[in-house]
Design an enzyme around this catalytic site. Structure first.
Site, PDB file in Angstrom:
ATOM      1  N   ARG A 237      43.003  32.288  40.848  1.00  0.00           N
ATOM      2  CA  ARG A 237      43.182  33.730  40.959  1.00  0.00           C
ATOM      3  C   ARG A 237      44.436  34.096  40.161  1.00  0.00           C
ATOM      4  O   ARG A 237      45.428  33.365  40.174  1.00  0.00           O
ATOM      5  CB  ARG A 237      43.374  34.165  42.420  1.00  0.00           C
ATOM      6  CG  ARG A 237      42.109  34.180  43.269  1.00  0.00           C
ATOM      7  CD  ARG A 237      41.138  35.290  42.857  1.00  0.00           C
ATOM      8  NE  ARG A 237      39.945  35.328  43.695  1.00  0.00           N
ATOM      9  CZ  ARG A 237      38.809  34.658  43.474  1.00  0.00           C
ATOM     10  NH1 ARG A 237      38.716  33.879  42.423  1.00  0.00           N
ATOM     11  NH2 ARG A 237      37.779  34.780  44.287  1.00  0.00           N
ATOM     12  N   GLU A 266      42.348  42.637  36.734  1.00  0.00           N
ATOM     13  CA  GLU A 266      41.120  42.300  36.015  1.00  0.00           C
ATOM     14  C   GLU A 266      40.299  43.568  35.893  1.00  0.00           C
ATOM     15  O   GLU A 266      40.086  44.221  36.904  1.00  0.00           O
ATOM     16  CB  GLU A 266      40.330  41.241  36.782  1.00  0.00           C
ATOM     17  CG  GLU A 266      41.038  39.892  36.764  1.00  0.00           C
ATOM     18  CD  GLU A 266      40.269  38.790  37.471  1.00  0.00           C
ATOM     19  OE1 GLU A 266      39.095  39.023  37.859  1.00  0.00           O
ATOM     20  OE2 GLU A 266      40.831  37.706  37.637  1.00  0.00           O
ATOM     21  N   HIS A 285      36.859  36.006  33.854  1.00  0.00           N
ATOM     22  CA  HIS A 285      36.517  35.550  35.202  1.00  0.00           C
ATOM     23  C   HIS A 285      35.058  35.073  35.262  1.00  0.00           C
ATOM     24  O   HIS A 285      34.235  35.640  35.982  1.00  0.00           O
ATOM     25  CB  HIS A 285      36.773  36.655  36.242  1.00  0.00           C
ATOM     26  CG  HIS A 285      36.926  36.111  37.637  1.00  0.00           C
ATOM     27  ND1 HIS A 285      37.711  36.701  38.586  1.00  0.00           N
ATOM     28  CD2 HIS A 285      36.389  35.029  38.251  1.00  0.00           C
ATOM     29  CE1 HIS A 285      37.654  36.026  39.728  1.00  0.00           C
ATOM     30  NE2 HIS A 285      36.840  34.986  39.533  1.00  0.00           N
TER      31      HIS A 285
END
Ligand code: DGY
Length: 327
Positions: A237, A266, A285
């Site tokens: 993360r 993000e 991601h």
């Protein structure tokens, strides 16, 4: 009939499974996440939600969802859900362990190799017409083969990365919160402190969940401890890394590069300084992003919902409501 809100189109048979179990299913059709107003509106009537890492589920939303019995996250990480608040409200929260570690470990290795061997830079240069001859000095990288890899966190994904590293003849170090001598022995990994890992590793890869204990685990002191040639890989993360400190470490040459599948925020805004460094690789991601794994993740989330709506405990709970809501 129970009603399930699915916050995005998902691959595989998840929606079919929910319908076959007799539930009404509403799938948000947008390319972008539904947003808090829409989530709130849909959850007003919903008995279950199939959510993604892009859907924040906090106390306010839970309070506005009187029928909700389960929030099934299509991810192993669930930092987007306040699992304690959900439990207090009688709502199960679930995740998808055991199905995405190999796929995520593949991406961690892909990033490691890409950063070590200038794969992205080489591709970009080729497309820009820069490939004029074979050059003895262009795009020289560092060998992963035989190097030292530091794995921070030896859960499912960290262990899967360690297995891959053996094929690359790497010396593997691991730093874990709780010592796991049995696991380390089995994997041929040397358990060390985080500081020793940072000092000795040529590549450092992060595999810890995000939370108060791991927020900014990688900060100025940690980057200062790394080798000047070392590359940081993050598929965990974004919040595990102090991004300002990372930018500074790259700017001063304290580390050799970074390969990031996760950032804060993000998506990472295009004017972010991290994009300025040629020795940084950024992917959007996609750690768990293979067809098979994403389908299985969605199906697991559906199975968790089906169990709760049938009055059973879900197979993959991340909380335990003392008084689960019932129909
Ligand atoms: C997870 O499962 O936590 C991933 O980050 C989503 O792909």
């Amino acid at each position: 009939m129970s009603y399930v809100f699915v916050t995005r189109r998902v691959p595989g048979r998840a929606v079919e499974l929910l319908r076959e179990a007799g539930h009404g299913v509403d799938v948000w059709d947008g390319e972008m996440p539904p947003g808090s107003d829409i989530l709130r509106e849909r959850l007003l009537e919903a008995d279950a939600a199939l959510t993604l890492v892009t859907d924040p589920v906090g106390p306010d939303l839970l309070a506005a969802a009187p029928r909700l019995r389960v929030v099934a996250n299509m991810a192993v990480g669930y930092d987007n859900i306040d699992a304690d608040a959900a439990a207090a409200a009688g709502v199960w929260a679930t995740n998808t362990p055991g199905v995405l570690h190999e796929t995520t470990a593949d991406l961690a290795f892909a990033l490691l190799l890409a950063a070590a061997r200038n794969v992205v830079l080489g591709d970009r240069d080729t497309r820009d017409g820069g490939w004029r001859t074979w050059s003895p000095t262009a795009f020289l990288g560092h060998d992963p083969f035989g190097a030292t890899l530091g794995i921070v966190g030896l859960g499912e994904i960290g262990r899967a990365v360690a297995r891959r590293a053996r094929g690359f003849g790497m010396t593997v170090l691991a730093a874990t919160r709780t010592p796991r001598p049995g696991v380390e022995r089995e994997l041929g990994v040397e358990g060390v402190s985080l500081t020793e890992l940072l000092e000795r590793s040529d590549f450092v890869t992060l595999h810890v969940p995000y939370g108060p204990e791991t927020e900014h685990l990688m900060g100025p002191a940690e980057f200062a401890a790394m080798k000047e040639t070392a590359i940081l890989v993050n598929t965990a993360r974004g919040g595990v890394v102090d991004q300002d400190a990372l930018v500074e470490a790259l700017r001063t040459g304290a580390i050799g590069g970074a390969a990031l599948d996760v950032t804060v925020p993000e998506p990472l805004p295009l004017d972010h300084p991290l994009y300025e460094f040629p020795n940084v690789v950024i992917t959007p991601h996609i750690g768990s992003g293979s067809h098979a794994t994403r389908a299985r993740m969605a199906e697991m989330a559906a199975e968790n919902i089906i169990a709760v709506l049938a009055g059973e405990e879900p197979p993959n709970p991340v909380n335990r409501p003392p008084n689960p809501r019932s129909a």
